[in-house]
Design a protein around this motif. Structure first.
Motif, PDB file in Angstrom:
ATOM      1  N   GLY A 101       0.688  -1.387  -0.050  1.00 14.18           N
ATOM      2  CA  GLY A 101       0.080  -0.026  -0.224  1.00 14.18           C
ATOM      3  C   GLY A 101       0.832   1.090  -0.103  1.00 14.18           C
ATOM      4  O   GLY A 101       0.585   2.323  -0.620  1.00 14.18           O
ATOM      5  N   THR A 102       1.862   1.178   0.776  1.00 14.44           N
ATOM      6  CA  THR A 102       2.828   2.513   0.928  1.00 14.44           C
ATOM      7  C   THR A 102       3.377   2.606  -0.398  1.00 14.44           C
ATOM      8  O   THR A 102       3.543   3.721  -0.978  1.00 14.44           O
ATOM      9  CB  THR A 102       3.756   2.215   1.917  1.00 14.44           C
ATOM     10  N   VAL A 103       3.824   1.725  -1.169  1.00 17.93           N
ATOM     11  CA  VAL A 103       4.690   1.700  -2.334  1.00 17.93           C
ATOM     12  C   VAL A 103       3.617   2.354  -3.517  1.00 17.93           C
ATOM     13  O   VAL A 103       3.936   3.138  -4.355  1.00 17.93           O
ATOM     14  CB  VAL A 103       5.275   0.293  -2.769  1.00 17.93           C
TER      15      VAL A 103
ATOM     16  N   GLY B  31       3.257  10.333  -6.858  1.00 20.44           N
ATOM     17  CA  GLY B  31       4.276  11.052  -7.849  1.00 20.44           C
ATOM     18  C   GLY B  31       3.705  11.052  -9.104  1.00 20.44           C
ATOM     19  O   GLY B  31       3.977  11.964 -10.050  1.00 20.44           O
ATOM     20  N   LEU B  32       3.041  10.196  -9.758  1.00 24.03           N
ATOM     21  CA  LEU B  32       2.343   9.905 -11.051  1.00 24.03           C
ATOM     22  C   LEU B  32       1.520  11.093 -11.290  1.00 24.03           C
ATOM     23  O   LEU B  32       1.731  11.974 -12.358  1.00 24.03           O
ATOM     24  CB  LEU B  32       1.895   8.589 -11.400  1.00 24.03           C
TER      25      LEU B  32
ATOM     26  N   ALA C 295      10.069   1.309 -15.401  1.00 27.51           N
ATOM     27  CA  ALA C 295      10.806   2.430 -14.952  1.00 27.51           C
ATOM     28  C   ALA C 295      10.131   3.652 -14.876  1.00 27.51           C
ATOM     29  O   ALA C 295      10.367   4.404 -13.911  1.00 27.51           O
ATOM     30  CB  ALA C 295      11.669   2.753 -16.368  1.00 27.51           C
ATOM     31  N   ASP C 296       8.811   3.733 -15.543  1.00 28.77           N
ATOM     32  CA  ASP C 296       8.237   4.948 -15.274  1.00 28.77           C
ATOM     33  C   ASP C 296       7.542   5.225 -13.779  1.00 28.77           C
ATOM     34  O   ASP C 296       7.557   5.947 -13.259  1.00 28.77           O
ATOM     35  CB  ASP C 296       6.884   4.873 -16.291  1.00 28.77           C
ATOM     36  N   THR C 297       7.196   3.583 -13.487  1.00 26.35           N
ATOM     37  CA  THR C 297       6.658   3.512 -12.035  1.00 26.35           C
ATOM     38  C   THR C 297       7.692   3.688 -11.065  1.00 26.35           C
ATOM     39  O   THR C 297       7.293   4.373 -10.072  1.00 26.35           O
ATOM     40  CB  THR C 297       6.073   1.909 -12.024  1.00 26.35           C
ATOM     41  N   ALA C 298       8.825   3.258 -11.278  1.00 22.66           N
ATOM     42  CA  ALA C 298       9.999   3.651 -10.088  1.00 22.66           C
ATOM     43  C   ALA C 298      10.223   4.907 -10.159  1.00 22.66           C
ATOM     44  O   ALA C 298      10.343   5.696  -9.159  1.00 22.66           O
ATOM     45  CB  ALA C 298      11.278   2.624 -10.577  1.00 22.66           C
TER      46      ALA C 298
ATOM     47  N   PHE D   3       9.852  10.104  -7.253  1.00 21.50           N
ATOM     48  CA  PHE D   3       9.372  11.378  -7.192  1.00 21.50           C
ATOM     49  C   PHE D   3       8.310  11.709  -5.932  1.00 21.50           C
ATOM     50  O   PHE D   3       8.510  12.745  -5.276  1.00 21.50           O
ATOM     51  CB  PHE D   3       8.720  11.880  -8.369  1.00 21.50           C
ATOM     52  N   GLY D   4       7.458  10.536  -5.881  1.00 19.04           N
ATOM     53  CA  GLY D   4       6.713  10.772  -5.027  1.00 19.04           C
ATOM     54  C   GLY D   4       7.223  10.709  -3.437  1.00 19.04           C
ATOM     55  O   GLY D   4       6.898  11.451  -2.473  1.00 19.04           O
ATOM     56  N   LEU D   5       8.369   9.935  -3.195  1.00 19.23           N
ATOM     57  CA  LEU D   5       8.919   9.751  -1.998  1.00 19.23           C
ATOM     58  C   LEU D   5       9.741  11.134  -1.651  1.00 19.23           C
ATOM     59  O   LEU D   5       9.470  11.686  -0.404  1.00 19.23           O
ATOM     60  CB  LEU D   5       9.856   8.536  -2.094  1.00 19.23           C
TER      61      LEU D   5
END
Length: 128
Positions: free
Chosen positions: A45-47, A54-55, A91-94, A99-101
């Motif tokens: 859930g956190t990830v 971030g997206l 890559a997009d997800t990571a 960015f969100g972190l």
């Protein structure tokens, strides 16, 4: 699936421990496994929240006034397109999650600083 496992809460497992011998073992295993299941749900859930936040922020910033992060994500994903759609998605997800972190850490630092400043000013007024 994880939510379905969460639905098999310890109360259900405890109820099974009161039944026949075969069911007692199943109930005990369910009760013992719930802490691990909840830890896994918490991590996933956190990830997921980091990724989605971030997206969304990258996309909305690009729609409004700053294209920097979007341009970086776009350049990286275009450069690895030949590796296939799964690699591009990962890559997009990571990058979105990172960015969100980073954004989350900046927000926490701002709120911590403001909270510390307000607390210090309040104790100064009380002492005066």
């Amino acid at each position: 699936m994880l939510i379905a496992l969460a639905g098999l809460d310890p109360d259900f497992g405890t109820g099974l421990t009161l039944g026949a011998l075969a069911v007692i073992g199943l109930g005990a295993r369910i009760v013992r496994s719930m802490p691990a299941v909840f830890r896994v749900i918490g991590v996933i859930g956190t990830v997921a929240m980091l990724w989605v936040s971030g997206l969304l922020v990258i996309a909305k910033l690009a729609d409004t006034f700053w294209h920097g992060a979007y341009d970086v994500v776009h350049a990286v994903t275009r450069s690895i397109e030949s590796a296939g759609p799964v690699v591009v998605w990962v890559a997009d997800t990571a990058m979105s999650a990172v960015f969100g972190l980073i954004l989350g850490l900046i927000i926490v630092a701002i709120f911590s600083g403001v909270s510390h400043f307000l607390e210090r000013n309040r104790t100064d007024r009380v002492a005066a």
